[in-house]
Enzyme design. Structure first.
Site, PDB file in Angstrom:
ATOM      1  CE  LYS A  68      -4.102  -2.021   2.183  1.00  0.00           C
ATOM      2  NZ  LYS A  68      -3.716  -3.400   1.933  1.00  0.00           N
ATOM      3  CG  HIS A  96     -14.808   1.079   0.931  1.00  0.00           C
ATOM      4  ND1 HIS A  96     -13.703   0.553   1.560  1.00  0.00           N
ATOM      5  CD2 HIS A  96     -14.807   0.538  -0.322  1.00  0.00           C
ATOM      6  CE1 HIS A  96     -13.081  -0.264   0.725  1.00  0.00           C
ATOM      7  NE2 HIS A  96     -13.739  -0.288  -0.420  1.00  0.00           N
ATOM      8  NE  ARG A 109      -8.098  -9.749  -3.079  1.00  0.00           N
ATOM      9  CZ  ARG A 109      -9.218  -9.249  -2.572  1.00  0.00           C
ATOM     10  NH1 ARG A 109     -10.367  -9.437  -3.216  1.00  0.00           N
ATOM     11  NH2 ARG A 109      -9.218  -8.554  -1.450  1.00  0.00           N
TER      12      ARG A 109
END
Length: 628
Positions: free
Chosen positions: A116, A208, A297
């Site tokens: 990250k 989010h 992914r």
């Protein structure tokens, strides 16, 4: 096109991949551990290979075993699913080096976006806005503490190699920083074999928002619009939806364009997700949405994107991995309606969402009109070795309000027993006025608190439906007179009185009048006189009283293991004085840490737990004697 595919995963996602592969005429190979020998994904695949003991570290996380299984079965390609080795660049490269097709992005792309801290630096250089924080190489406690103080509390500690809500801790005050850092690092080390962290400023009204992107080997990158994953508990997504409530077209275009730029920056191929954190204090605005990370992914919540776009993302993955271009151009993609996904977990909301394990004696899913992606079926066993997700319930309607209504109907038609589930919690979440308004943040579940926790007590309707089922069962079966001793309120071969003594949750309750009921009833499987009644996502077993005694509960002060697991830290010794709420030890189960605390002020008089020990549910780990 790939002719034979090995799925390097288990459970729901393995079943999901197998379904699309078979529809495309691709043969499938499953892999399984000892615990999964009879699992659904093993039976659905054309072939299956055993790869080791139950712990993931000895089976699903051992790349050499998976590649060997592919070679032995003649599989041409490996699909990693999500979790496990799906974002492991070393494994992806090993697959390619073995002459196999990797169904996923290039190892270099995984590596670029996998950590990250490095990803945020790369995105900043590419002109993608990122959250304020610290991503430095100096990982000393002193330096991290200094940076956190400079950023200002609250701050978020995140494992640089993290994902799935693991290795994340919110810290509200400087005094709590070091303990939170220790816990975060330990969980990150166990989950990702990397305990390095970064720091981010905690946004006080966070939403989010994430964007689904897709690239191919021909240089094409498209987005498939956004999802809202703000309903989270301990950073683990619970309910996801697409499109995001309150997202206007201008903001959508801007963040989706930023997501495409991010994917192109790392020459991305296959399915990926760019995750953003939005400061929603003034609604969703492009200048208040910041890059968090990229998941290289397929995401757990990918079905909501499939529902609103009509795209099979797994099918796209297999086509792109075979060298084909993306089937659709950007202008050919559009949003159709609204989709919501709820994650059904084997956990007990009434006990702090502790994982629940055991056999699914009853597992009844919603009607066929709803999509359910599941990796288990009735009589499957929920083991302590893996993530406790049972299924994903997905609904798609023309509007968000209609989608919420369908989700509630689907949860009404879901029964899980005797394993505990969060279906009732999901139901209460979806009926909340705040959720229905679309103006919620990632703090929604914590803010609502106990309002989202089902009380666990059967009401008069549930008791009445169970009693009615028992009366009808006895009337129809014509039981002998000795069985009549258990009954109250009706006579065999006579018109029944609408009164019965029943047992629910270990208590005897007299149902004075059996009312009509609109819920659902299933045979419990526990006895010929049991009924499994569901209402608002909760499952209750209503039976006849038993007079064979019960199991004594632990004495006051006994600290019991709430689930099978491993003791990873013990903070006290015999004779230590403790205060109420003080952490005594930490238990790890299903990849999550659970702190056990003192129930009151007192003294530790016995300590049977040791670091590294495996313990069973309800094992007595220590005793605390209350202070006078």
């Amino acid at each position: 096109m790939i002719a034979k595919l090995l799925i390097a995963n288990r459970g729901e996602i393995a079943c999901r991949i197998i379904r699309t592969a078979h529809a495309m005429g691709i043969a499938t190979v499953a892999v399984y551990s000892d615990a999964d020998a009879k699992a659904l994904h093993v039976r659905l695949a054309d072939e299956a290979m055993h790869i080791g003991p139950s712990p993931a570290a000895e089976s699903y996380l051992v790349g050499e075993k998976i590649i060997a299984a592919a070679k032995e079965t003649g599989a041409e390609a490996i699909h990693p699913g999500y979790g496990f080795l799906s974002e492991n660049a070393g494994f992806a490269q090993a697959v390619i080096d073995a002459g196999l097709i990797w169904v996923g992005p290039k190892p270099s792309s995984i590596e670029a976006m996998g950590l990250k801290d490095a990803a945020k630096k790369l995105m900043r250089e590419a002109g993608v806005p990122v959250t304020p924080g610290y991503e430095g190489d100096n990982q000393s406690v002193e330096r991290l503490k200094k940076e956190a103080d400079a950023i200002g509390y609250p701050v978020l500690i995140k494992a640089v190699a993290g994902g799935g809500g693991k290795g994340m801790r919110k810290v509200d005050a400087a005094a709590d920083f070091e303990a939170a850092l220790e816990s975060c690092r330990r969980e990150a080390k166990a989950s990702f074999s990397n305990d390095e962290v970064l720091l981010e400023k905690w946004i006080t009204s966070p939403r989010h928002i994430e964007v689904q992107v897709f690239g191919d080997s021909h240089g094409n990158v498209v987005h498939l619009f956004e999802r809202d994953c703000s309903l989270q508990r301990r950073h683990q997504k619970v309910i996801e939806e697409a499109p995001a409530p309150g997202m206007d077209e201008a903001t959508r275009e801007e963040i989706c364009a930023a997501a495409v730029r991010a994917a192109k920056e790392v020459d991305y191929e296959g399915a990926g997700t760019i995750e953003f954190i939005a400061d929603a204090s003034e609604g969703l605005r492009a200048d208040r949405i910041f890059f968090m990370e990229m998941n290289t992914r397929l995401q757990v919540e990918h079905p909501v994107t499939e529902e609103i776009t009509g795209v099979d993302l797994v099918g796209w993955q297999l086509r792109v991995a075979s060298g084909e271009p993306i089937p659709l151009k950007q202008e050919e993609l559009s949003i159709n309606g609204h989709a919501i996904e709820a994650r059904l977990y084997a956990e007990d909301p009434a006990k702090g969402f502790l994982p629940s394990t055991g056999r699914l004696d009853r597992y009844c899913l919603p009607d066929d009109e709803y999509r359910v992606d599941s990796g288990v079926e009735e009589n499957s066993v929920i083991s302590p070795f893996y993530d406790p997700m049972i299924a994903k319930i997905i609904v798609h309607e023309d509007t968000r309000e209609n989608a919420i209504t369908s989700l509630l109907e689907a949860l009404e038609g879901t029964a899980v027993w005797p394993v505990k589930s969060n279906a009732g919690f999901l139901y209460l979440s979806a009926t909340s006025d705040v959720f229905r308004s679309g103006e919620f943040t990632t703090g929604f579940i914590a803010e609502q608190g106990n309002a989202l926790i089902p009380d666990g007590e059967p009401d008069a309707e549930v008791l009445g439906q169970g009693a009615r089922h028992l009366i009808e069962a006895f009337s129809n079966d014509g039981l002998h007179s000795r069985d009549n001793e258990l009954l109250e309120g009706f006579r065999i071969n006579s018109a029944p009185k609408r009164s019965l003594l029943v047992q629910a949750d270990g208590r005897n309750i007299e149902v004075a009048n059996v009312p009509d009921f609109s819920g659902r009833t299933y045979s419990s499987g526990a006895s010929p006189t049991g009924a499994l009644v569901t209402k608002k996502g909760q499952s209750f077993v209503i039976g006849l009283p038993r007079y064979d005694g019960g199991v004594a509960s632990a004495a006051d002060g006994a600290i019991l293991a709430p689930m099978p697991g491993k003791v990873i830290a013990v903070d006290v010794a015999e004779g230590d004085a403790v205060t109420v709420g003080q952490r005594l030890m930490v238990l790890e189960a299903m990849k999550m840490e659970h702190a056990l605390t003192a129930p009151f002020d007192g003294t530790v008089t016995e300590l049977s737990a040791a670091t590294g020990a495996q313990v069973q549910v309800e094992a007595v780990l220590c005793m605390v004697e209350p202070a006078e």
